[in-house]
Design a protein around this motif. Structure first.
Motif, PDB file in Angstrom:
ATOM      1  N   ASP B 238       0.816  -1.213   0.000  1.00  0.00           N
ATOM      2  CA  ASP B 238       0.000   0.000   0.000  1.00  0.00           C
ATOM      3  C   ASP B 238       0.851   1.265   0.000  1.00  0.00           C
ATOM      4  O   ASP B 238       0.331   2.367  -0.173  1.00  0.00           O
ATOM      5  CB  ASP B 238      -0.912   0.019   1.239  1.00  0.00           C
ATOM      6  CG  ASP B 238      -2.071  -0.951   1.073  1.00  0.00           C
ATOM      7  OD1 ASP B 238      -2.383  -1.290  -0.088  1.00  0.00           O
ATOM      8  OD2 ASP B 238      -2.646  -1.379   2.093  1.00  0.00           O
ATOM      9  N   PRO B 240       3.043   4.310  -1.070  1.00  0.00           N
ATOM     10  CA  PRO B 240       3.061   5.052  -2.338  1.00  0.00           C
ATOM     11  C   PRO B 240       4.249   4.608  -3.197  1.00  0.00           C
ATOM     12  O   PRO B 240       4.144   4.510  -4.410  1.00  0.00           O
ATOM     13  CB  PRO B 240       3.221   6.516  -1.902  1.00  0.00           C
ATOM     14  CG  PRO B 240       3.598   6.480  -0.447  1.00  0.00           C
ATOM     15  CD  PRO B 240       3.112   5.191   0.112  1.00  0.00           C
ATOM     16  N   ASN B 241       5.336   4.302  -2.514  1.00  0.00           N
ATOM     17  CA  ASN B 241       6.543   3.886  -3.221  1.00  0.00           C
ATOM     18  C   ASN B 241       6.900   2.481  -2.747  1.00  0.00           C
ATOM     19  O   ASN B 241       7.717   2.303  -1.863  1.00  0.00           O
ATOM     20  CB  ASN B 241       7.658   4.894  -2.860  1.00  0.00           C
ATOM     21  CG  ASN B 241       8.881   4.670  -3.703  1.00  0.00           C
ATOM     22  OD1 ASN B 241       8.877   3.809  -4.597  1.00  0.00           O
ATOM     23  ND2 ASN B 241       9.922   5.421  -3.409  1.00  0.00           N
TER      24      ASN B 241
END
Lengths: 334, 334
Positions: B238, B240-241
């Motif tokens: 989950d 972002p990166n």
DNA sequence: GCCAGCTTTGAGAGCGCTCTCAAAACAACA
DNA sequence: TGTTGTTTTGAGAGCGCTCTCAAAGCTGGC
């Protein structure tokens, strides 16, 4: 190591009084009890087990005898014995007993003999492959309270905890028939133990019940060690008239069978349905998740321990028998 | 139960002579030895362990202390303790010792205290999660010969058998870097034990060595019980990166991570590489087969027993330490 | 204050074995 | 046969505890 005597000295009482305090017996004035208790605490005294055993003829130790087997018997993930062990161990802890574990090497019951005859233990739980294992005989002749995992045809005087292998197998195979399967093979357990015999008999009875032919070519008995389940499944697939279902008497074999089927490019359950036995942890993670007969292994260990403790307190109450329920867990392989 | 006395009577010799025969001592005429031996055989005599222990202060029993844990810790197939147990048990049998198994419930070392203080055992092997587990302290203060599975920072006086967790983890993570991975996450063990600490440190050191940034978001510590490895992996996905590789400090977690990754429709190792630790049996059967650090668990048990027996015979020889080699087993997940 | 009837306490035997030490048996030699 | 030296044998203490049994201490009623 501290002794009773040192405690007695420190508390300025007699040995008998300290003994009474330790064993929670009456007839000790509260003040004195307190004094003894703190002497025990201050000295870090722990009663000597051997000395106690000498006079009480009790050890508070339960023996557990298992075959010395590698963890991956039948190619499974080897959880049967660990789970049994764990449940017995936990039950012992709860009941304030210690556990003496004997893994008996095939053909060499010397250590087992020592355990059974040497007054090491108050009673014994045993799970052996073969009904005629020499260890069982040693247990029977030792006159020690004993509980077997799995019934034994030769020693009706021994207590046991078991599942109904016959009906369980019959139910599993009947389920296959109801799914429309007509050529059902079985990967058997060795028949030196009752589990193997009864699962095979249950399989046979189910076929008989449904008027299906018994084909000896469909009855295979892979060895316990290694990946024989895989080879056995290949053998079945090589048959001119290959089966449309397999009842494997152990999950390990069922899992290896799954591998063999997949390798031939066949689909489970479309081309061949597979049912296992045990419901070991990896069964639910197989591809496809394995339909199997769940055995309540932990419960068997717990109950065996309970029966044994009852027998230890009242040997004349035996022999005790307990049949635990299985459950056909339907997943996707059948 | 038969006693020495009965044997002596039947063989028409003194107790002392029978004792000599039993203990294979010299100074018995062959003819008499034979007579005693057959008396023993005829009576089925087995020496009483408690009585022997009373005078020799030896029990010939080795204690094994394990945490009372469910078989599927970290969601694995729970073979670590069973394998350890099996190897210790086998080693005991080979060396003619009995094995007293204590599974210690969290926060309740009462039975362990009894075992350690009551003269039940000649020595003890212990494997606990936390370096500061009260059981370790009991062991240290019992002055019993002892061998730990895994080094302990607080008790340098105790012997141990271990692997080099730091280097093993470092090697695994370095391998990921060499495969071109740059955002490497880790699913840690609890850091209450040295294994957890050192695997994390090895991970960190590998990143440092290669000039990679340390991102706290990539360091997760799932709980031991249940399927937390799965949830932890979801958490990583989950991000972002999201990471391009995961070093899981236990195969169980790695396997659950694989599940989570697959569910997102991502590919292993193309999108995310996964490395585990232990090489438990199911690792090689995972989809894809798991690249992992193999620990020689059986060997650890065998060596721990060997060290312990040495310490029992020569306590002043300790503390003894042994580091066993691991091996990075490269399969298809990384 | 004394005694019956209770409760509390302690002395000591005994659990089955090992091991020391002294006695008995044997061997070798004169 | 007597003596010395060696080997074999047995008597008995003691390991740390429990448990029986008798002695001591306490309570209450008169």
């Amino acid at each position: 190591m501290k002794t009773l005597e040192e405690v007695a000295q420190r508390a300025a009482v007699s040995l008998a009084t300290v003994s009474r305090v330790i064993n929670n017996q009456p007839h000790v004035r509260p003040a004195i009890r307190e004094r003894v208790l703190s002497a025990i605490r201050e000295l870090g005294y722990v009663p000597n087990a051997a000395a106690r055993t000498m006079v009480t003829r009790r050890t508070n130790i339960v023996g557990l005898m298992l075959p010395q087997v590698t963890w991956d018997w039948y190619g499974g993930d080897g959880t049967f014995y660990p789970m049994l062990l764990q449940s017995v161990s936990n039950a012992c802890t709860v009941n304030e007993r210690h556990l003496l574990l004997s893994t008996v090497p095939p053909g060499n019951p010397q250590m087992a003999r020592e355990v059974l005859g040497g007054g090491h233990i108050d009673g014994v739980i045993a799970s052996m492959f073969a009904s005629a294992d020499p260890v069982i005989n040693l247990i029977a002749t030792s006159h020690l309270p004993a509980v077997l995992i799995g019934r034994n045809p030769y020693y009706p005087e021994l207590s046991w905890v078991d599942v109904d292998n016959f009906s369980s197998a019959q139910e599993a195979v009947s389920y296959l028939v109801r799914q429309g399967r007509r050529r059902i093979a079985t990967l058997m357990l060795g028949t030196e133990g009752q589990a193997g015999v009864q699962r095979r008999d249950g399989y046979t009875r189910a076929l008989l019940n449904h008027g299906l032919a018994l084909d000896p070519a469909l009855l295979l008995e892979p060895s316990r060690s290694g990946d024989d389940g895989y080879a056995a499944m290949q053998q079945l697939l090589d048959l001119p008239n290959r089966p449309d279902a397999v009842f494997a008497a152990a999950d390990g074999m069922a899992l290896r069978a799954l591998d063999a089927i997949r390798e031939r490019g066949l689909r489970v359950p479309e081309d061949i349905a597979v049912i296992g036995f045990d419901d070991q942890p990896s069964a639910s993670r197989a591809g496809p998740p394995l339909t199997t007969v769940r055995q309540p292994i932990m419960e068997m260990g717990t109950q065996a321990t309970a029966l044994l403790l009852r027998l230890i307190d009242a040997p004349e109450a035996g022999p005790l028998h307990m049949v635990l329920p299985t459950q056909l867990v339907i997943r996707q392989s059948a």
